[in-house]
Scaffold this motif. Structure first.
Motif, PDB file in Angstrom:
ATOM      1  N   ASN A 182      -8.180  16.116  -6.259  1.00  0.00           N
ATOM      2  CA  ASN A 182      -7.385  16.978  -5.010  1.00  0.00           C
ATOM      3  C   ASN A 182      -6.380  17.341  -5.362  1.00  0.00           C
ATOM      4  O   ASN A 182      -5.908  17.204  -6.385  1.00  0.00           O
ATOM      5  N   GLU A 183      -6.601  18.524  -4.758  1.00  0.00           N
ATOM      6  CA  GLU A 183      -5.827  19.881  -5.043  1.00  0.00           C
ATOM      7  C   GLU A 183      -4.540  20.412  -4.133  1.00  0.00           C
ATOM      8  O   GLU A 183      -4.837  19.570  -2.756  1.00  0.00           O
ATOM      9  N   PRO A 184      -3.435  20.929  -3.984  1.00  0.00           N
ATOM     10  CA  PRO A 184      -2.522  21.084  -3.333  1.00  0.00           C
ATOM     11  C   PRO A 184      -2.923  22.128  -2.072  1.00  0.00           C
ATOM     12  O   PRO A 184      -3.859  22.983  -3.153  1.00  0.00           O
ATOM     13  N   VAL A 185      -2.656  22.925  -1.528  1.00  0.00           N
ATOM     14  CA  VAL A 185      -3.059  23.761  -0.260  1.00  0.00           C
ATOM     15  C   VAL A 185      -3.034  25.149  -1.091  1.00  0.00           C
ATOM     16  O   VAL A 185      -1.582  25.253  -0.653  1.00  0.00           O
ATOM     17  N   PRO A 186      -3.262  26.598  -2.145  1.00  0.00           N
ATOM     18  CA  PRO A 186      -2.706  27.327  -2.566  1.00  0.00           C
ATOM     19  C   PRO A 186      -3.112  28.231  -1.727  1.00  0.00           C
ATOM     20  O   PRO A 186      -2.015  29.270  -1.793  1.00  0.00           O
ATOM     21  N   GLY A 187      -3.491  28.158  -0.010  1.00  0.00           N
ATOM     22  CA  GLY A 187      -3.337  29.164   0.552  1.00  0.00           C
ATOM     23  C   GLY A 187      -4.640  28.657   1.877  1.00  0.00           C
ATOM     24  O   GLY A 187      -5.458  28.221   1.640  1.00  0.00           O
ATOM     25  N   LEU A 188      -4.369  28.907   3.063  1.00  0.00           N
ATOM     26  CA  LEU A 188      -5.123  28.955   4.060  1.00  0.00           C
ATOM     27  C   LEU A 188      -6.496  29.859   4.489  1.00  0.00           C
ATOM     28  O   LEU A 188      -5.586  30.676   3.894  1.00  0.00           O
ATOM     29  N   MET A 189      -7.556  29.436   4.392  1.00  0.00           N
ATOM     30  CA  MET A 189      -8.267  30.524   5.011  1.00  0.00           C
ATOM     31  C   MET A 189      -9.010  30.816   5.446  1.00  0.00           C
ATOM     32  O   MET A 189     -10.106  30.408   6.833  1.00  0.00           O
ATOM     33  N   ILE A 190      -8.471  31.781   6.251  1.00  0.00           N
ATOM     34  CA  ILE A 190      -7.644  31.486   7.870  1.00  0.00           C
ATOM     35  C   ILE A 190      -8.238  33.383   8.342  1.00  0.00           C
ATOM     36  O   ILE A 190      -7.580  34.112   7.658  1.00  0.00           O
ATOM     37  N   PRO A 191      -9.514  33.473   8.614  1.00  0.00           N
ATOM     38  CA  PRO A 191      -9.352  35.034   8.991  1.00  0.00           C
ATOM     39  C   PRO A 191      -8.618  35.824   9.264  1.00  0.00           C
ATOM     40  O   PRO A 191      -7.875  34.656  10.622  1.00  0.00           O
ATOM     41  N   ARG A 192      -8.108  37.154   9.750  1.00  0.00           N
ATOM     42  CA  ARG A 192      -7.231  37.832  10.704  1.00  0.00           C
ATOM     43  C   ARG A 192      -7.336  36.954  12.097  1.00  0.00           C
ATOM     44  O   ARG A 192      -6.212  36.725  12.765  1.00  0.00           O
ATOM     45  N   GLU A 193      -8.855  37.435  12.180  1.00  0.00           N
ATOM     46  CA  GLU A 193      -8.492  37.103  13.626  1.00  0.00           C
ATOM     47  C   GLU A 193      -8.394  36.079  14.436  1.00  0.00           C
ATOM     48  O   GLU A 193      -8.411  35.861  15.514  1.00  0.00           O
TER      49      GLU A 193
END
Ligand code: SF4
Length: 214
Positions: A182-193
């Motif tokens: 497992n890895e830490p969160v590198p960034g969340l995959m959330i589209p702008r909208e």
């Protein structure tokens, strides 16, 4: 229950509350997605083993590990990292053939209270049986990814992989090379909208993670 398991249960509960208003058609007896393709983290696997133990030391079902198992090539946070670094993720091959999940009995889940997140995020707005696949709103997919990223981060530096292989690894204590770290969160995959709508859920997820990992 240790802090991480408590946080895991809080994340499960938050997902349930978040999805409550969604027009989901999934119900007991509908088990098209209950297959040997399900993946999970070791934290979730340990919660299942603890549940089986409390239920009278029930053994892990014997047919685990049989059939063609899906072995993921990358974790959810690994995929996010690839996206952020603009790299191609490794190619994954999902076997065409699969068996029913070993925890499925009479079309019902025998570990329902502790089923992993991979099962919980399989929500469909239409009957899967007709088309053979679940239909999900884009926003649900976004939130599902966020929850998967959160649980993976919570279980760092645990393992991730096919449910049967994770259970085999935890149950036997023997190394399982098909599992990923497992890895830490590198960034969340959330589209702008979706960012504004997802804000309150994200804040709650962050509170849960901070309580367990801070
Ligand atoms: S753990 Fe339960 S919900 Fe998940 S695939 Fe197996 S039977 Fe279905």
């Amino acid at each position: 229950m240790n802090k991480k398991t408590t946080a895991l249960m809080r994340l499960y509960s938050l997902l349930e509350r978040t999805a409550a208003p969604w027009p989901v058609v999934c119900e007991k007896g509908c088990a098209s997605c209950c297959t040997t393709h399900v993946t999970m983290t070791t934290l979730e696997g340990q919660a299942i083993l603890d549940y089986l133990f409390k239920a009278g030391d029930k053994p892990v079902p014997q047919n685990q590990g049989l059939g063609e198992l899906f072995r993921p090539a990358i974790t959810t946070n690994g995929l996010a990292r690839c996206c952020m670094e603009r790299r191609e993720p490794p190619v994954e091959q999902k076997p065409d053939h699969f068996n029913p999940c070993p925890f499925l009995e009479d079309n019902a889940c025998t570990i329902y209270p502790v089923r992993p997140l991979g099962c919980r995020v399989m929500l469909s707005s239409k009957r899967c049986r007709a088309g053979g696949y679940a239909e999900m709103e884009d926003y649900w997919l976004t939130l599902n990814q966020v929850f998967l990223q959160a649980v993976e981060a919570l279980d760092c530096p645990g393992k991730f992989g096919n449910m049967s292989l994770v259970l085999k690894f935890l149950d036997s204590g023997q190394e399982e090379e098909a599992l990923l770290t497992n890895e830490p969160v590198p960034g969340l995959m959330i589209p702008r909208e979706h960012q504004e709508d997802a804000g309150p859920v994200l804040a709650e997820i962050n509170r849960i993670l901070a309580g367990a990992m801070g």
